[in-house]
Design an enzyme around this catalytic site. Sequence first.
Site, PDB file in Angstrom:
ATOM      1  N   ASP A 194      -3.897  -4.844  14.011  1.00  0.00           N
ATOM      2  CA  ASP A 194      -4.296  -3.444  14.085  1.00  0.00           C
ATOM      3  C   ASP A 194      -5.219  -3.228  15.275  1.00  0.00           C
ATOM      4  OD1 ASP A 194      -3.127  -2.727  11.493  1.00  0.00           O
ATOM      5  OD2 ASP A 194      -4.739  -3.913  10.632  1.00  0.00           O
ATOM      6  N   ASP A 218       0.495  -6.772  10.367  1.00  0.00           N
ATOM      7  CA  ASP A 218      -0.866  -7.302  10.265  1.00  0.00           C
ATOM      8  C   ASP A 218      -1.828  -6.883  11.371  1.00  0.00           C
ATOM      9  OD1 ASP A 218       0.234  -8.885   8.055  1.00  0.00           O
ATOM     10  OD2 ASP A 218       0.979 -10.228   9.604  1.00  0.00           O
ATOM     11  N   ARG A 234       0.855  -1.188   0.000  1.00  0.00           N
ATOM     12  CA  ARG A 234       0.000   0.000   0.000  1.00  0.00           C
ATOM     13  C   ARG A 234       0.888   1.234   0.000  1.00  0.00           C
ATOM     14  NH1 ARG A 234      -4.010  -0.586   4.483  1.00  0.00           N
ATOM     15  NH2 ARG A 234      -5.062  -1.871   2.963  1.00  0.00           N
TER      16      ARG A 234
END
Length: 177
Positions: free
Chosen positions: A106, A104, A22
Amino acid sequence: MKSKTGDLVLVHAYKHSGKLYRSWEKVSVFEETEDYLILINEEVLITEVNGRKWKTNEPAIWFFYKQGWYNIICMFKERGINYYCNLASPYIFEEGTVKYIDYDLDFKVFNDYSYKILDLKEFNRNRMAWNYSVEIVDKVWECVDEIKKMIKERAKPFNHEYTSDIWEQYQNLKNKN
Protein backbone atom coordinates in the site's frame (compact mmCIF):
# COMPACT_ATOMS: atom_id res chain seq x y z
CA MET A 1 -24.64 -4.47 -16.33
CA LYS A 2 -23.45 -0.91 -15.87
CA SER A 3 -24.10 0.87 -12.59
CA LYS A 4 -25.74 4.29 -12.36
CA THR A 5 -24.80 7.35 -10.32
CA GLY A 6 -26.24 6.96 -6.84
CA ASP A 7 -26.43 3.15 -6.91
CA LEU A 8 -25.28 1.56 -3.66
CA VAL A 9 -22.81 -1.30 -4.05
CA LEU A 10 -20.73 -3.62 -1.91
CA VAL A 11 -16.95 -3.78 -2.18
CA HIS A 12 -15.17 -7.07 -1.47
CA ALA A 13 -11.41 -7.35 -1.07
CA TYR A 14 -9.96 -10.83 -1.39
CA LYS A 15 -6.51 -12.21 -0.77
CA HIS A 16 -4.70 -14.23 -3.44
CA SER A 17 -5.80 -17.39 -1.61
CA GLY A 18 -9.38 -16.56 -2.66
CA LYS A 19 -10.58 -15.70 0.84
CA LEU A 20 -12.64 -12.58 1.43
CA TYR A 21 -10.82 -10.48 4.01
CA ARG A 22 -12.69 -7.15 4.07
CA SER A 23 -16.02 -5.78 2.86
CA TRP A 24 -17.56 -2.33 2.58
CA GLU A 25 -21.34 -1.83 2.62
CA LYS A 26 -23.46 0.80 0.89
CA VAL A 27 -20.75 2.55 -1.11
CA SER A 28 -22.27 5.03 -3.56
CA VAL A 29 -21.46 4.96 -7.28
CA PHE A 30 -20.43 8.35 -8.65
CA GLU A 31 -19.34 7.42 -12.18
CA GLU A 32 -18.55 4.35 -14.25
CA THR A 33 -16.79 4.46 -17.63
CA GLU A 34 -15.16 1.86 -19.87
CA ASP A 35 -11.88 2.38 -17.95
CA TYR A 36 -12.72 3.14 -14.34
CA LEU A 37 -15.27 3.26 -11.55
CA ILE A 38 -15.50 6.08 -9.01
CA LEU A 39 -17.21 5.38 -5.68
CA ILE A 40 -18.03 7.68 -2.77
CA ASN A 41 -17.53 6.58 0.85
CA GLU A 42 -19.44 8.41 3.56
CA GLU A 43 -19.74 6.63 6.91
CA VAL A 44 -19.44 3.26 5.20
CA LEU A 45 -19.57 0.14 7.38
CA ILE A 46 -16.47 -2.02 6.98
CA THR A 47 -16.33 -5.65 8.13
CA GLU A 48 -13.01 -7.43 8.65
CA VAL A 49 -12.54 -11.18 8.20
CA ASN A 50 -12.26 -11.53 12.00
CA GLY A 51 -15.74 -10.01 12.41
CA ARG A 52 -14.56 -6.59 13.59
CA LYS A 53 -16.82 -3.82 12.25
CA TRP A 54 -16.12 -0.11 11.98
CA LYS A 55 -17.21 2.93 9.98
CA THR A 56 -15.06 5.17 7.81
CA ASN A 57 -14.04 8.35 9.65
CA GLU A 58 -13.97 10.82 6.80
CA PRO A 59 -15.60 11.14 3.40
CA ALA A 60 -13.60 9.69 0.54
CA ILE A 61 -13.56 9.13 -3.20
CA TRP A 62 -12.44 5.66 -4.30
CA PHE A 63 -11.04 5.06 -7.79
CA PHE A 64 -11.02 1.56 -9.32
CA TYR A 65 -9.46 0.73 -12.68
CA LYS A 66 -10.31 -2.00 -15.19
CA GLN A 67 -6.67 -2.24 -16.33
CA GLY A 68 -4.64 -0.72 -13.46
CA TRP A 69 -3.33 -3.02 -10.73
CA TYR A 70 -4.28 -0.64 -7.93
CA ASN A 71 -7.18 1.29 -6.47
CA ILE A 72 -6.88 4.69 -4.84
CA ILE A 73 -8.84 6.22 -1.98
CA CYS A 74 -8.80 10.04 -1.69
CA MET A 75 -9.68 10.93 1.91
CA PHE A 76 -10.88 14.38 2.88
CA LYS A 77 -9.28 15.03 6.25
CA GLU A 78 -9.23 18.18 8.37
CA ARG A 79 -5.65 18.91 7.28
CA GLY A 80 -6.28 18.33 3.59
CA ILE A 81 -6.57 15.46 1.14
CA ASN A 82 -4.65 12.25 1.82
CA TYR A 83 -4.53 9.24 -0.47
CA TYR A 84 -4.34 5.53 0.23
CA CYS A 85 -3.42 3.26 -2.62
CA ASN A 86 -3.92 -0.51 -2.56
CA LEU A 87 -1.79 -2.55 -4.95
CA ALA A 88 -4.46 -4.88 -6.23
CA SER A 89 -5.84 -6.68 -9.24
CA PRO A 90 -8.07 -4.79 -11.64
CA TYR A 91 -11.63 -4.86 -10.32
CA ILE A 92 -14.58 -6.83 -11.56
CA PHE A 93 -18.19 -5.84 -10.97
CA GLU A 94 -20.75 -8.59 -10.53
CA GLU A 95 -24.06 -8.93 -8.71
CA GLY A 96 -23.85 -5.43 -7.25
CA THR A 97 -20.37 -6.04 -5.84
CA VAL A 98 -17.00 -4.55 -6.78
CA LYS A 99 -14.39 -7.28 -6.29
CA TYR A 100 -10.60 -7.22 -6.33
CA ILE A 101 -7.60 -9.15 -5.02
CA ASP A 102 -5.43 -7.19 -2.61
CA TYR A 103 -1.70 -7.74 -3.15
CA ASP A 104 -0.68 -6.38 0.25
CA LEU A 105 1.53 -3.41 -0.66
CA ASP A 106 0.00 0.00 0.00
CA PHE A 107 0.95 3.64 -0.41
CA LYS A 108 -0.03 6.22 2.18
CA VAL A 109 0.24 9.63 0.50
CA PHE A 110 0.02 12.77 2.60
CA ASN A 111 -1.44 16.17 1.69
CA ASP A 112 2.07 17.47 0.82
CA TYR A 113 2.57 14.46 -1.53
CA SER A 114 5.17 12.81 0.66
CA TYR A 115 4.42 9.09 0.96
CA LYS A 116 5.19 5.83 2.70
CA ILE A 117 5.07 2.36 1.20
CA LEU A 118 3.42 -0.01 3.66
CA ASP A 119 3.23 -3.76 4.28
CA LEU A 120 6.37 -4.95 2.48
CA LYS A 121 6.80 -7.79 5.01
CA GLU A 122 3.19 -8.88 4.45
CA PHE A 123 3.73 -8.82 0.68
CA ASN A 124 6.86 -10.97 0.93
CA ARG A 125 5.23 -13.39 3.38
CA ASN A 126 2.08 -13.81 1.27
CA ARG A 127 4.07 -13.96 -1.97
CA MET A 128 5.80 -17.08 -0.63
CA ALA A 129 2.81 -18.60 1.17
CA TRP A 130 0.42 -18.28 -1.77
CA ASN A 131 2.97 -18.68 -4.58
CA TYR A 132 2.37 -15.41 -6.39
CA SER A 133 3.41 -15.93 -10.00
CA VAL A 134 6.42 -14.09 -11.41
CA GLU A 135 3.95 -12.14 -13.60
CA ILE A 136 1.99 -10.93 -10.56
CA VAL A 137 5.12 -9.96 -8.60
CA ASP A 138 6.50 -8.11 -11.65
CA LYS A 139 3.15 -6.36 -12.18
CA VAL A 140 3.02 -5.22 -8.54
CA TRP A 141 6.55 -3.76 -8.71
CA GLU A 142 5.80 -2.15 -12.07
CA CYS A 143 2.78 -0.47 -10.46
CA VAL A 144 4.87 0.73 -7.51
CA ASP A 145 6.99 2.65 -10.03
CA GLU A 146 3.89 3.85 -11.90
CA ILE A 147 2.30 5.17 -8.69
CA LYS A 148 5.50 6.93 -7.62
CA LYS A 149 5.51 8.68 -11.01
CA MET A 150 1.79 9.58 -10.71
CA ILE A 151 2.40 11.10 -7.26
CA LYS A 152 5.41 13.08 -8.47
CA GLU A 153 3.49 14.41 -11.49
CA ARG A 154 0.31 15.02 -9.45
CA ALA A 155 -1.49 12.90 -12.05
CA LYS A 156 -5.16 12.08 -11.53
CA PRO A 157 -6.33 11.16 -8.99
CA PHE A 158 -3.26 12.41 -7.06
CA ASN A 159 -4.32 15.96 -7.75
CA HIS A 160 -6.10 17.95 -5.04
CA GLU A 161 -7.95 20.18 -7.50
CA TYR A 162 -9.26 17.18 -9.47
CA THR A 163 -10.47 15.28 -6.40
CA SER A 164 -11.97 18.42 -4.85
CA ASP A 165 -13.87 19.05 -8.10
CA ILE A 166 -15.31 15.51 -8.04
CA TRP A 167 -16.33 15.98 -4.42
CA GLU A 168 -18.06 19.26 -5.27
CA GLN A 169 -19.92 17.60 -8.17
CA TYR A 170 -21.01 14.80 -5.82
CA GLN A 171 -22.24 17.31 -3.20
CA ASN A 172 -24.21 19.20 -5.88
CA LEU A 173 -25.86 15.94 -7.04
CA LYS A 174 -26.63 14.96 -3.47
CA ASN A 175 -28.18 18.34 -2.69
CA LYS A 176 -30.45 18.13 -5.76
CA ASN A 177 -31.95 14.85 -4.52
